[in-house]
Scaffold this motif. Structure first.
Motif: not given
Length: 308
Positions: A150-154, A31-41
């Motif tokens: 993860a969200v912070g990275l995104g 789920a980490y890629p999803t959280l990163i992408v969600a943070g970027a969006l």
């Protein structure tokens, strides 16, 4: 990746919640890629950072609470089942017990950052009777830390993430194939490491019936228990067994007769810990060393006595 973006744009927080819930429940869907992408969006989405974190933490807590309940009601069999279905080395329960016994519930703060630790630790917390409010407090904070990173990275690398999404989108199906191939490669590598680990442990075993016969005839072998103190306290031990610490084996090896019979047992799949200790003893010059086939579980299942 473009499909992931489309799912996030279409379903938003519901998709994030479901993905995190499935991963924390044990489904191998990172789920980490999803959280990163969600943070970027987040700048262009119909949700904000607090809502995104709330969805991720809530899903994580629900899954972890289910493992906590399973550990509380079913006990150690849940831990052994987790190790049997895991691609991680078979020392996962012993390693988790060692960390949890040393640091207690605060270890849940970093549990999700340690491969193979999170699910076993949450079930272990229930198994040993960690208070529910203590579990929820530290597991909730750990989930927030895990999701927040993860969200912070995104958010911090929004432009870079968007560029990666764009490149993978241009690649189309080849980008998807590359991602699937990478995931398959990781799983295959883990499986190969596990099989190599099993091959290293091939050696003669002694059955619980044979050990019982030895004891009945008065032939008293040295019996070594390589489980943790926690496991002994919950399940008991074979009468007369001596506990040795598998973590510090070699530094605190008990004095044994070089030509005497030594039986080593544990409570893990394929007698992994016991076989490792047995191999180590053989290298030290002890010639008659065998792991107990089935370990303490087989001994208890046969109806033989245990010490508390």
């Amino acid at each position: 990746m473009q499909q992931l973006v489309s799912l996030l744009e279409q379903y938003g927080l519901s998709f994030v919640f479901l993905h995190v819930l499935l991963e924390q429940a044990g489904v191998p869907l990172p789920a980490y890629p999803t959280l990163i992408v969600a943070g970027a969006l987040v700048a262009h989405a119909n949700y904000d950072v607090p809502q995104l974190l709330l969805a991720a933490v809530a899903a994580s807590l629900i899954a972890d609470y289910a493992w906590y309940l399973a550990g509380s009601r079913l006990g150690r069999p849940v831990l052994r089942t987790l190790c049997r279905i895991s691609l991680s080395p078979d020392s996962c329960v012993r390693r988790t017990e060692s960390i949890y016994l040393r640091w207690g519930a605060p270890s849940l703060l970093v549990a999700k950052f340690i491969p193979g630790f999170a699910a076993v630790a949450t079930a272990l917390a229930g198994s040993i009777g960690t208070r529910l409010w203590v579990f929820l407090l530290f597991d909730g904070l750990g989930s927030l830390l895990w999701a927040g990173l993860a969200v912070g990275l995104g958010v911090a690398f929004q432009s870079a993430v968007n560029e990666v999404i764009g490149v993978l989108g241009q690649l189309g199906k080849w980008g998807l194939i590359a991602i699937i191939a990478a995931f398959a490669l990781v799983v295959t590598l883990k499986w190969w490491q596990r099989q190599r680990f099993y091959r290293q442990l091939r050696m003669a075993r002694i059955s619980v019936g044979e050990l019982r016969d030895l004891l009945d005839r008065g032939e008293l072998p040295v019996i070594l228990d390589v489980r943790s103190p926690l496991a002994q306290g919950q399940d008991g031990r074979i009468p007369g067994a001596i506990r040795i610490d598998a973590q510090t084996f070699g530094e605190t090896t008990p004095e044994l007769s070089a030509d005497g019979e030594v039986i080593v047992y544990c409570a893990c799949p394929n007698e992994a810990s016991a076989a490792l200790i047995a191999k180590g003893l053989i290298k030290q010059g002890y010639s008659r060393v065998r792991p107990l086939h089935g370990g303490i579980d087989a001994w208890i299942a046969a109806g033989y006595a245990i010490e508390r």
